[in-house]
Design a protein around this motif. Structure first.
Motif, PDB file in Angstrom:
ATOM      1  N   ARG A 112      50.420  38.717  45.576  1.00 50.68           N
ATOM      2  CA  ARG A 112      49.265  38.448  45.164  1.00 50.68           C
ATOM      3  C   ARG A 112      48.964  36.919  45.517  1.00 50.68           C
ATOM      4  O   ARG A 112      47.569  36.426  45.845  1.00 50.68           O
ATOM      5  N   PHE A 113      49.743  36.254  46.408  1.00 47.80           N
ATOM      6  CA  PHE A 113      49.579  35.189  46.960  1.00 47.80           C
ATOM      7  C   PHE A 113      48.819  35.102  48.517  1.00 47.80           C
ATOM      8  O   PHE A 113      48.250  34.001  48.740  1.00 47.80           O
ATOM      9  N   HIS A 114      48.671  36.342  48.926  1.00 46.58           N
ATOM     10  CA  HIS A 114      48.031  36.388  50.001  1.00 46.58           C
ATOM     11  C   HIS A 114      46.905  37.523  49.906  1.00 46.58           C
ATOM     12  O   HIS A 114      46.667  38.326  50.830  1.00 46.58           O
ATOM     13  N   ASP A 115      46.431  38.067  48.775  1.00 40.70           N
ATOM     14  CA  ASP A 115      45.552  38.808  48.381  1.00 40.70           C
ATOM     15  C   ASP A 115      45.863  40.289  48.734  1.00 40.70           C
ATOM     16  O   ASP A 115      45.144  41.322  49.091  1.00 40.70           O
ATOM     17  N   GLY A 116      47.145  40.430  48.701  1.00 40.61           N
ATOM     18  CA  GLY A 116      47.952  41.683  48.940  1.00 40.61           C
ATOM     19  C   GLY A 116      48.068  42.580  47.892  1.00 40.61           C
ATOM     20  O   GLY A 116      48.233  43.768  47.677  1.00 40.61           O
ATOM     21  N   ALA A 117      47.762  42.002  46.639  1.00 41.76           N
ATOM     22  CA  ALA A 117      47.921  42.712  45.170  1.00 41.76           C
ATOM     23  C   ALA A 117      47.109  41.765  44.351  1.00 41.76           C
ATOM     24  O   ALA A 117      46.827  40.769  44.456  1.00 41.76           O
ATOM     25  N   ALA A 118      46.567  42.427  43.469  1.00 41.54           N
ATOM     26  CA  ALA A 118      45.815  41.893  42.236  1.00 41.54           C
ATOM     27  C   ALA A 118      46.626  41.119  41.557  1.00 41.54           C
ATOM     28  O   ALA A 118      48.246  41.543  41.377  1.00 41.54           O
TER      29      ALA A 118
ATOM     30  N   ASP B 116      52.398  40.743  40.423  1.00 41.81           N
ATOM     31  CA  ASP B 116      51.529  41.673  41.314  1.00 41.81           C
ATOM     32  C   ASP B 116      51.505  42.970  40.554  1.00 41.81           C
ATOM     33  O   ASP B 116      52.314  43.517  39.902  1.00 41.81           O
ATOM     34  N   HIS B 117      49.934  43.176  40.587  1.00 40.71           N
ATOM     35  CA  HIS B 117      49.550  44.507  39.629  1.00 40.71           C
ATOM     36  C   HIS B 117      50.151  45.795  40.529  1.00 40.71           C
ATOM     37  O   HIS B 117      50.006  45.783  41.650  1.00 40.71           O
TER      38      HIS B 117
ATOM     39  N   ARG C  63      39.341  38.776  43.619  1.00 41.95           N
ATOM     40  CA  ARG C  63      38.132  38.186  43.731  1.00 41.95           C
ATOM     41  C   ARG C  63      37.120  39.396  43.600  1.00 41.95           C
ATOM     42  O   ARG C  63      36.056  39.316  42.922  1.00 41.95           O
ATOM     43  N   GLY C  64      37.481  40.613  44.012  1.00 38.84           N
ATOM     44  CA  GLY C  64      36.379  41.740  43.934  1.00 38.84           C
ATOM     45  C   GLY C  64      36.945  42.813  42.917  1.00 38.84           C
ATOM     46  O   GLY C  64      36.440  43.998  42.772  1.00 38.84           O
ATOM     47  N   PHE C  65      38.003  42.636  42.047  1.00 36.41           N
ATOM     48  CA  PHE C  65      38.517  43.722  41.314  1.00 36.41           C
ATOM     49  C   PHE C  65      38.928  42.968  39.885  1.00 36.41           C
ATOM     50  O   PHE C  65      39.372  41.938  39.962  1.00 36.41           O
ATOM     51  N   TYR C  66      38.273  43.829  38.685  1.00 34.11           N
ATOM     52  CA  TYR C  66      38.984  43.211  37.447  1.00 34.11           C
ATOM     53  C   TYR C  66      39.156  44.639  36.549  1.00 34.11           C
ATOM     54  O   TYR C  66      38.131  45.399  36.814  1.00 34.11           O
ATOM     55  N   GLN C  67      40.006  44.189  35.828  1.00 31.20           N
ATOM     56  CA  GLN C  67      40.431  45.203  35.045  1.00 31.20           C
ATOM     57  C   GLN C  67      41.395  44.827  33.644  1.00 31.20           C
ATOM     58  O   GLN C  67      42.332  44.036  33.776  1.00 31.20           O
ATOM     59  N   LYS C  68      40.742  44.886  32.493  1.00 30.66           N
ATOM     60  CA  LYS C  68      41.495  44.614  31.265  1.00 30.66           C
ATOM     61  C   LYS C  68      41.722  45.882  30.456  1.00 30.66           C
ATOM     62  O   LYS C  68      40.755  46.429  30.058  1.00 30.66           O
ATOM     63  N   ILE C  69      43.188  46.047  30.315  1.00 36.10           N
ATOM     64  CA  ILE C  69      43.530  47.139  29.424  1.00 36.10           C
ATOM     65  C   ILE C  69      43.753  46.677  27.926  1.00 36.10           C
ATOM     66  O   ILE C  69      44.703  45.705  27.924  1.00 36.10           O
TER      67      ILE C  69
END
Length: 144
Positions: A97-103, A122-123, A37-43
């Motif tokens: 990622r299922f519980h906002d523990g990783a992007a 998971d990122h 929700r608060g982070f985005y990164q596209k490489i």
């Protein structure tokens, strides 16, 4: 003389395959995306350059940065190890990622007019089959 000719052809043809794969990498477009929700990164990795966007709309896209020849050789070596047809079958090793523990991360490769894509993972915790490749791609991004 025949043995020398066979040895020469074997070495010549073997090196030709490696350079052909490296040349094909020039035409590949690799996209690694990680977001919450608060982070985005596209490489985006294309033609020995890398572009990083931290805005979902792509408005803050930085200028492409050229990758050094040594780093490019590592990328090509990692790319050769990938089984592109199996990317969609890879299983994520963790479920943070299922519980906002990783992007939520995803790898997409456009290669020879075909798109290969992983399922979400998971990122920071990619499937082991692509870990070396994903870690190399992420190593180009400056930590803030």
């Amino acid at each position: 003389m025949k043995i020398l000719s066979i040895l020469f052809l074997t070495i010549f043809l073997g090196n030709g395959c490696d350079s052909a794969k490296a040349q094909d990498m020039q035409n590949a477009v690799i996209e690694y995306t990680a977001n919450t929700r608060g982070f985005y990164q596209k490489i985006t990795l294309e033609n020995q350059t890398i572009t990083v966007s931290k805005d979902r709309d792509g408005n803050d896209k930085a200028a492409p940065i050229k990758i050094s020849d040594a780093d490019w050789k590592e990328v090509v070596a990692c790319f050769k190890e990938l089984e592109l047809d199996r990317l969609s079958e890879l299983k994520a090793p963790t479920e943070k990622r299922f519980h906002d523990g990783a992007a939520i991360a995803n790898l997409k490769i456009n290669y020879k007019d075909k798109i290969y894509e992983t399922t979400d993972f998971d990122h920071g915790f990619p499937p082991k089959e692509i870990k070396k490749f994903v870690d190399k791609i992420n190593s180009f991004v400056k930590k803030e």
